[in-house]
Motif scaffolding. Structure first.
Motif, PDB file in Angstrom:
ATOM      1  N   PRO A 147      44.916  79.222   0.355  1.00 57.44           N
ATOM      2  CA  PRO A 147      44.596  78.363  -0.796  1.00 57.44           C
ATOM      3  C   PRO A 147      45.748  77.407  -1.102  1.00 57.44           C
ATOM      4  CG  PRO A 147      43.948  80.615  -1.250  1.00 57.44           C
ATOM      5  CD  PRO A 147      44.678  80.641   0.052  1.00 57.44           C
ATOM      6  N   VAL A 148      45.390  76.193  -1.460  1.00 56.95           N
ATOM      7  CA  VAL A 148      46.379  75.138  -1.640  1.00 56.95           C
ATOM      8  C   VAL A 148      47.420  75.491  -2.711  1.00 56.95           C
ATOM      9  CG1 VAL A 148      46.700  72.734  -2.332  1.00 56.95           C
ATOM     10  CG2 VAL A 148      44.771  73.362  -0.882  1.00 56.95           C
ATOM     11  N   LEU A 149      46.982  76.014  -3.826  1.00 59.14           N
ATOM     12  CA  LEU A 149      47.919  76.298  -4.909  1.00 59.14           C
ATOM     13  C   LEU A 149      48.946  77.349  -4.502  1.00 59.14           C
ATOM     14  CD1 LEU A 149      45.585  76.307  -8.056  1.00 59.14           C
ATOM     15  CD2 LEU A 149      47.243  74.570  -7.380  1.00 59.14           C
ATOM     16  N   GLN A 150      48.499  78.412  -3.820  1.00 57.65           N
ATOM     17  CA  GLN A 150      49.424  79.451  -3.383  1.00 57.65           C
ATOM     18  C   GLN A 150      50.424  78.898  -2.376  1.00 57.65           C
ATOM     19  OE1 GLN A 150      47.195  82.836  -1.960  1.00 57.65           O
ATOM     20  NE2 GLN A 150      46.724  83.539  -4.028  1.00 57.65           N
ATOM     21  N   THR A 151      49.915  78.126  -1.437  1.00 60.04           N
ATOM     22  CA  THR A 151      50.800  77.548  -0.427  1.00 60.04           C
ATOM     23  C   THR A 151      51.842  76.644  -1.070  1.00 60.04           C
ATOM     24  OG1 THR A 151      49.078  77.634   1.277  1.00 60.04           O
ATOM     25  CG2 THR A 151      50.904  76.122   1.647  1.00 60.04           C
ATOM     26  N   ASN A 152      51.407  75.803  -2.025  1.00 59.87           N
ATOM     27  CA  ASN A 152      52.341  74.902  -2.700  1.00 59.87           C
ATOM     28  C   ASN A 152      53.453  75.673  -3.413  1.00 59.87           C
ATOM     29  OD1 ASN A 152      51.037  72.619  -1.858  1.00 59.87           O
ATOM     30  ND2 ASN A 152      49.900  72.299  -3.762  1.00 59.87           N
ATOM     31  N   LEU A 153      53.099  76.807  -4.014  1.00 59.77           N
ATOM     32  CA  LEU A 153      54.109  77.593  -4.713  1.00 59.77           C
ATOM     33  C   LEU A 153      55.121  78.174  -3.729  1.00 59.77           C
ATOM     34  CD1 LEU A 153      55.316  78.844  -7.213  1.00 59.77           C
ATOM     35  CD2 LEU A 153      53.671  80.736  -7.008  1.00 59.77           C
ATOM     36  N   PHE A 154      54.610  78.717  -2.619  1.00 62.35           N
ATOM     37  CA  PHE A 154      55.527  79.286  -1.625  1.00 62.35           C
ATOM     38  C   PHE A 154      56.438  78.211  -1.030  1.00 62.35           C
ATOM     39  CE2 PHE A 154      52.195  82.734  -1.135  1.00 62.35           C
ATOM     40  CZ  PHE A 154      52.964  83.685  -1.790  1.00 62.35           C
TER      41      PHE A 154
END
Length: 534
Positions: A147-154
């Protein structure tokens, strides 16, 4: 692609010869890469050859076929196993089925029956290979990325753009369960220069990521995503020491990926940290570890904490970031890369300076960067700057060619000093391992695993360093040391073989005699008789 690899295991050499000669292996799409007469030797051969198929008898000395099958299922789950035996017992067959053995065949082996079995197995192996490299499957997998949001956070975490105040808020909002207490970052770099024919590099990289999720990720509590073309994994550890086992697991995966998929994967393991906000420093260490593949080779895992001790980290002050490539080249020690980096720095120096004052200021900053880099790595720059005296006075007076030559010479001298420090660390580790053997060779459970555990390093790193320093594998060194000591006891005492076996770490007297004969060419009793006559 190449034929599938087969290893034959039977304590009767005649049986192995008959099977090898009566089956048209090449026509069937297979190649016999070796044979062993017992399970112990078979495991050594499997580690070396990484076969696709193991065909083994059940009843053998030292380690029977069923125990071999158990070990293979545990350590090499992708290997297909065929068992044959002259003992037509239901319990054997039932156990073989429980071990997920491909086929169970009775001796004497019928060439036609075995040929048909290998044809069926070939279809299974082809299907597995096709599924891994199926372009349509990989394209679909590409769409199902994290998911985009999780990836962006990592990504923000490894780039150091998340502060502690907002980290917990984002973790809760994006439903990410990550507790630690320790964290470590790993990078899996798939080479774009070694790709199977007809395969797109991007799809191959995605295939590798898919296999990491299937084969490696389930063993560890982790969060995986893609960044700058590489697969990244942030793992959670209960203790700092667990990173050693993780490194070995990554190393096994890299070797599997090359053998099965033809993908050249290098895993870089960063340092362990105790705060998620600090995971960016672990990521930086993982990146440096991957870059060390030019020294330590590809298709393996490289742990920055093992190859670069704490005092050997690439420590660069914020004002020196513009020279990062040069300092990185100094650490790697590749002459061509180092010279190229120096020439780029000198070129930038002359291109950016518009006035003499700007040029002199830039020179001062460059010299200062060298001093700081050396100080942070516990060496004195004055010892590596040649006969220039005070660099702050002499270097600004140099013309472009003289400056380039001086920087290259100084950089090479510093690089050699760092290399010597690394080699000294490696030699010290090997010496510690040898001392452990000398002190504990009589302990039956002394092994590669116990020594690596005592030294706090991964099996893969220790094995490569030990062989490089001594010219032989650690297990061979341990066995030779035990056998040499046993030979002394045979000549200096009247003890029986089983007593000497126990004194040098062997609980099985028969296996001790087997290893002794393999080393000296005669049994322990004959060795005593022959040498006492002289």
């Amino acid at each position: 692609m190449d034929n599938y690899k087969v290893v034959l295991v039977d304590d009767e050499v005649e049986v192995i010869d008959a099977i090898e000669q009566r089956i048209h292996w090449d026509i069937l799409g297979f190649e016999v890469v070796g044979s062993a007469t017992n399970g112990v030797k078979a495991l050594e051969l499997v580690e070396k050859q990484q076969p696709d198929v193991v065909i083994t008898d059940i009843k053998m000395p030292y380690m029977d076929g069923l125990e071999l099958a158990r070990r293979l299922n545990k350590e090499y789950q992708n290997i297909h196993i065929i068992i044959f035996t002259g003992f037509d017992e239901f319990e054997y067959a039932k156990e073989a089925v429980h071990l997920e053995v491909e086929e169970y065949m009775l001796k004497p082996i019928n060439a036609l029956e075995l040929t048909e079995c290998m044809k069926r197995l070939k279809k299974t192996l082809d299907k597995e290979r096709e599924e891994r490299l199926n372009v349509t499957k990989l394209e679909n997998y590409l769409k199902d990325s994290l998911p985009v949001l999780q990836t962006n956070l990592f990504v923000s975490l490894i780039e150091g753009r998340v502060n502690e105040e907002y980290c917990e808020k984002f973790l809760n909002a994006y439903q990410i369960d990550i507790k630690g207490p320790y964290y470590c970052c790993a990078i899996f770099h798939t080479s774009e220069h070694h790709v199977p024919d007809g395969m797109n590099p991007l799809l191959l990289a995605m295939s590798v990521e898919h296999e990491i999720k299937d084969r490696l990720a389930p063993e560890w509590k982790n969060h995986m995503f893609t960044y700058l073309g590489n697969a990244l994994m942030i793992i959670e550890l209960e203790t700092e020491e667990m990173v050693v086992a993780f490194t070995d697991a990554c190393d096994r995966f890299c070797k599997w990926a090359y053998r099965v998929m033809g993908a050249v994967v290098t895993a870089g393991i960063g340092r362990v940290c105790d705060n998620l906000i600090s995971v960016n420093s672990s990521y930086d260490g993982a990146r440096e570890a991957v870059s060390y593949r030019v020294l330590y080779g590809t298709s393996r895992a490289i742990n920055i904490g093992e190859i670069a001790p704490k005092e050997q980290e690439i420590l660069i002050q914020p004002e020196d970031t513009k020279m990062h490539d040069l300092f990185k080249a100094i650490h790697l020690g590749v002459p061509e890369t180092l010279e190229q980096s120096v020439r780029k720095e000198v070129e930038k120096l002359h291109n950016n300076a518009q006035t003499v004052n700007q040029y002199n200021l830039a020179i001062m900053e460059m010299v200062g960067a060298f001093y700081r880099f050396c100080a942070n790595n516990f060496i004195d720059f004055n010892e590596f700057c040649g006969n220039v005296g005070n660099p702050y006075e002499r270097v600004p007076e140099m013309d472009e060619s003289t400056l380039t030559a001086w920087m290259i010479d100084s950089a090479k001298a510093i690089s050699e000093e760092l290399k010597n420090a690394r080699n000294s660390t490696s030699r010290r580790m090997v010496t510690d391992a040898q001392n452990l053997v000398h002190d504990r060779y009589m302990e039956p459970n002394l092994s590669l695993d116990t020594v690596c555990s005592a030294l706090g390093v991964s099996n893969s790193y220790f094995s490569s360093v030990f062989k490089k320093e001594t010219g032989k594998a650690f297990v061979t060194y341990l066995t030779d040391y035990r056998m040499d000591h046993a030979a002394e006891l045979i000549l200096e005492t009247n003890e029986k073989s089983y007593q000497i076996a126990e004194r040098v770490g062997y609980l099985d007297a028969n296996y001790f005699s087997y290893v002794f004969k393999k080393r000296f060419g005669v049994s322990p009793s004959k060795y005593r008789t022959e040498h006492l006559k002289k």
